[in-house]
Design a protein around this motif. Sequence first.
Motif, PDB file in Angstrom:
ATOM      1  N   TYR A  83       0.828  -1.204   0.000  1.00 20.38           N
ATOM      2  CA  TYR A  83       0.000   0.000   0.000  1.00 20.38           C
ATOM      3  C   TYR A  83       0.864   1.257   0.000  1.00 20.38           C
ATOM      4  CZ  TYR A  83      -4.188  -2.777   0.911  1.00 20.38           C
ATOM      5  OH  TYR A  83      -5.233  -3.660   0.813  1.00 20.38           O
ATOM      6  N   GLU A  85       3.917   1.500  -1.189  1.00 21.92           N
ATOM      7  CA  GLU A  85       4.528   1.602  -2.521  1.00 21.92           C
ATOM      8  C   GLU A  85       3.532   2.147  -3.536  1.00 21.92           C
ATOM      9  OE1 GLU A  85       6.595  -1.317  -5.868  1.00 21.92           O
ATOM     10  OE2 GLU A  85       5.711  -2.135  -4.040  1.00 21.92           O
ATOM     11  N   LEU A  86       2.299   1.658  -3.492  1.00 18.05           N
ATOM     12  CA  LEU A  86       1.285   2.152  -4.413  1.00 18.05           C
ATOM     13  C   LEU A  86       0.985   3.627  -4.174  1.00 18.05           C
ATOM     14  CD1 LEU A  86      -0.822   1.565  -6.612  1.00 18.05           C
ATOM     15  CD2 LEU A  86      -2.397   0.872  -4.789  1.00 18.05           C
ATOM     16  N   SER A  87       0.957   4.038  -2.923  1.00 14.68           N
ATOM     17  CA  SER A  87       0.665   5.439  -2.607  1.00 14.68           C
ATOM     18  C   SER A  87       1.760   6.364  -3.116  1.00 14.68           C
ATOM     19  CB  SER A  87       0.490   5.605  -1.092  1.00 14.68           C
ATOM     20  OG  SER A  87      -0.549   4.789  -0.608  1.00 14.68           O
ATOM     21  N   ASN A  89       3.783   5.781  -5.548  1.00 12.61           N
ATOM     22  CA  ASN A  89       3.749   5.787  -7.011  1.00 12.61           C
ATOM     23  C   ASN A  89       2.651   6.715  -7.531  1.00 12.61           C
ATOM     24  OD1 ASN A  89       5.876   3.988  -7.390  1.00 12.61           O
ATOM     25  ND2 ASN A  89       4.546   2.210  -7.223  1.00 12.61           N
ATOM     26  N   ILE A  90       1.503   6.709  -6.868  1.00 16.85           N
ATOM     27  CA  ILE A  90       0.407   7.592  -7.288  1.00 16.85           C
ATOM     28  C   ILE A  90       0.787   9.053  -7.082  1.00 16.85           C
ATOM     29  CG2 ILE A  90      -1.958   8.270  -6.753  1.00 16.85           C
ATOM     30  CD1 ILE A  90      -2.561   5.364  -6.144  1.00 16.85           C
ATOM     31  N   VAL A  91       1.419   9.355  -5.942  1.00 15.78           N
ATOM     32  CA  VAL A  91       1.841  10.739  -5.689  1.00 15.78           C
ATOM     33  C   VAL A  91       2.861  11.185  -6.725  1.00 15.78           C
ATOM     34  CG1 VAL A  91       3.034  12.229  -4.044  1.00 15.78           C
ATOM     35  CG2 VAL A  91       1.304  10.637  -3.239  1.00 15.78           C
ATOM     36  N   SER A  92       3.794  10.305  -7.070  1.00 15.93           N
ATOM     37  CA  SER A  92       4.794  10.659  -8.074  1.00 15.93           C
ATOM     38  C   SER A  92       4.158  10.878  -9.444  1.00 15.93           C
ATOM     39  CB  SER A  92       5.843   9.551  -8.159  1.00 15.93           C
ATOM     40  OG  SER A  92       6.771   9.812  -9.187  1.00 15.93           O
ATOM     41  N   LEU A  93       3.188  10.045  -9.795  1.00 17.66           N
ATOM     42  CA  LEU A  93       2.521  10.199 -11.084  1.00 17.66           C
ATOM     43  C   LEU A  93       1.741  11.511 -11.160  1.00 17.66           C
ATOM     44  CD1 LEU A  93       1.960   8.731 -13.776  1.00 17.66           C
ATOM     45  CD2 LEU A  93      -0.082   7.768 -12.701  1.00 17.66           C
ATOM     46  N   CYS A  94       1.053  11.840 -10.082  1.00 13.35           N
ATOM     47  CA  CYS A  94       0.292  13.099 -10.059  1.00 13.35           C
ATOM     48  C   CYS A  94       1.223  14.315 -10.091  1.00 13.35           C
ATOM     49  CB  CYS A  94      -0.601  13.149  -8.827  1.00 13.35           C
ATOM     50  SG  CYS A  94      -1.920  11.921  -8.799  1.00 13.35           S
ATOM     51  N   ASN A  97       2.670  14.714 -13.733  1.00 20.00           N
ATOM     52  CA  ASN A  97       1.760  15.091 -14.815  1.00 20.00           C
ATOM     53  C   ASN A  97       0.886  16.296 -14.496  1.00 20.00           C
ATOM     54  OD1 ASN A  97       1.999  12.723 -16.907  1.00 20.00           O
ATOM     55  ND2 ASN A  97       1.918  11.749 -14.908  1.00 20.00           N
ATOM     56  N   GLN A 391       6.726  11.056   0.581  1.00 20.28           N
ATOM     57  CA  GLN A 391       7.421   9.845   0.989  1.00 20.28           C
ATOM     58  C   GLN A 391       7.521   9.748   2.504  1.00 20.28           C
ATOM     59  OE1 GLN A 391      11.336   9.523  -0.679  1.00 20.28           O
ATOM     60  NE2 GLN A 391      11.905   7.794   0.611  1.00 20.28           N
TER      61      GLN A 391
END
Length: 486
Positions: A83, A85-87, A89-94, A97, A391
């Motif tokens: 969870y 790691e997924l969080s 990754n989502i923050v980095s993607l947002c 972009n 992070q």
Amino acid sequence: MAGLDDYQFFSTLREKDNPFWQKNPDDKERMMDPMDHFRRPTEFPENLLNPVQGTPNAPPPKAPVTTPRSDIEKAHDVQMEKYGELSINIVSLCAENLLSHPFIVVRRQCQVNINSYRYHLLPITLVPAIIHIQGCQGFSAFWKGLGSVLTVRGITLGLEDCISKFTPWPKEISPHSSLKTIGQHLLLKCSALALITPFYSASLVETVQSEIASEKPGVLDVFKEGLTRLLSFTQPQTGRMLPVWLLIVPTVTHGVLQYIIGNAVSTLTSQALRYYHRQDQHKQGAVSKESGSFLDASVRLQSAFIGHLASDVILYPLETILHRLHMQGTRTIIDSLDVGYEVKPILTRYEGFFDCLNTTVQDEGVLGLFKGFGSLCIQYALYGAVLKFAQVIIQEVTLALVPPKPKLKVQDPVTPLAPSAPYTPISAVHPGVASLHSSPLHPSRHQYGATPGNRKTPAYGTPGRRPDVDLRAELEKHKSSLNYDD
């Protein structure tokens, strides 16, 4: 009076100093006596004493007993790390972009404006212009073209996936891949970038055009404009617009170089971060065999961030030339970032890549290739700060939700018995009572029949094999002793 037998029994064992658990050498030779079951200890065993008190013969304390964690707790920890790691990754993607898009808009407007006298090489010079644009057009002026940018990225990923299914070119590679596999993978990237070039031009126009001097583009305009430029492959019918085949080479070159530099720097950074992490573990004295998924995700995102930063900084002059070539002939009006109140049209006449490069250096100097570099600095500074903050927050939340590891449990030592008061023989109180309640079955007893003035002290034999006892004679002596005392 029944308890006096127990006192006499303990007195006998105390004077003999022979507890029942300590066997004598002669115990092997003597017969098993049924009365051995009734013997009792006079003091607590030494091997059960508290080792903290420093008993000389006490064995060393046992090693601490740890309670193994159940499989459910381990699965819960792994799930929480996933969870986390997924969080992250989502923050980095947002952040990559959405948060970076306003600064991409500002940077592109600076790059394509050939008539600006402010280069905005530092972030401080952009602040007044950004404030003025926000006051006149609102915050929506910095988010224009976001849909088209995301659409172009999605089309690029879809083209790569389709090409990899119909060709032997691999979509992903590993550090152990052969040179042939790496070449085929780069060929796949080049094919996707070549096909996406006209749509990239349409997306670039939407991100730089002024909202107050142009109509807002529709959702499907990026496909419409892209297909228009793709069909007019050789020579477009619109004025000075360059044909697509002249834009494919610099676009593919820029995209492939950005991919190669970004991945190379990211790989080196990842190895360096893992090396420093192992060194920290060595200093702390605990090296983990396997690192958690959250740590791997953090290292991967940090290395990817540094890789993107390095590639954008190195290829910034090439990006400036590429954007000017894409904007030529599109009749686009942009916002002037000199003061933030004006708008200017894009009027250029370049024959190709090298003509644009030479003209830019002659008219604007070498620093003209770095127009809007201050916006890039703000973009990555904010991106890195948000990524680091997210992070730390996600790591703290993950640690708070994961149950703490059980502490070492040490077996509680047995507390020794409190020392009792010294036993006083009952014969010292009343000699008759001692003889009355003494056991007639014991082999060593008083010498009954002696006169009261000449009564002897009890004599006990040494421990060993006891002779056979005549029970009838002992009972007769006991009765005569009672008659004598009366």
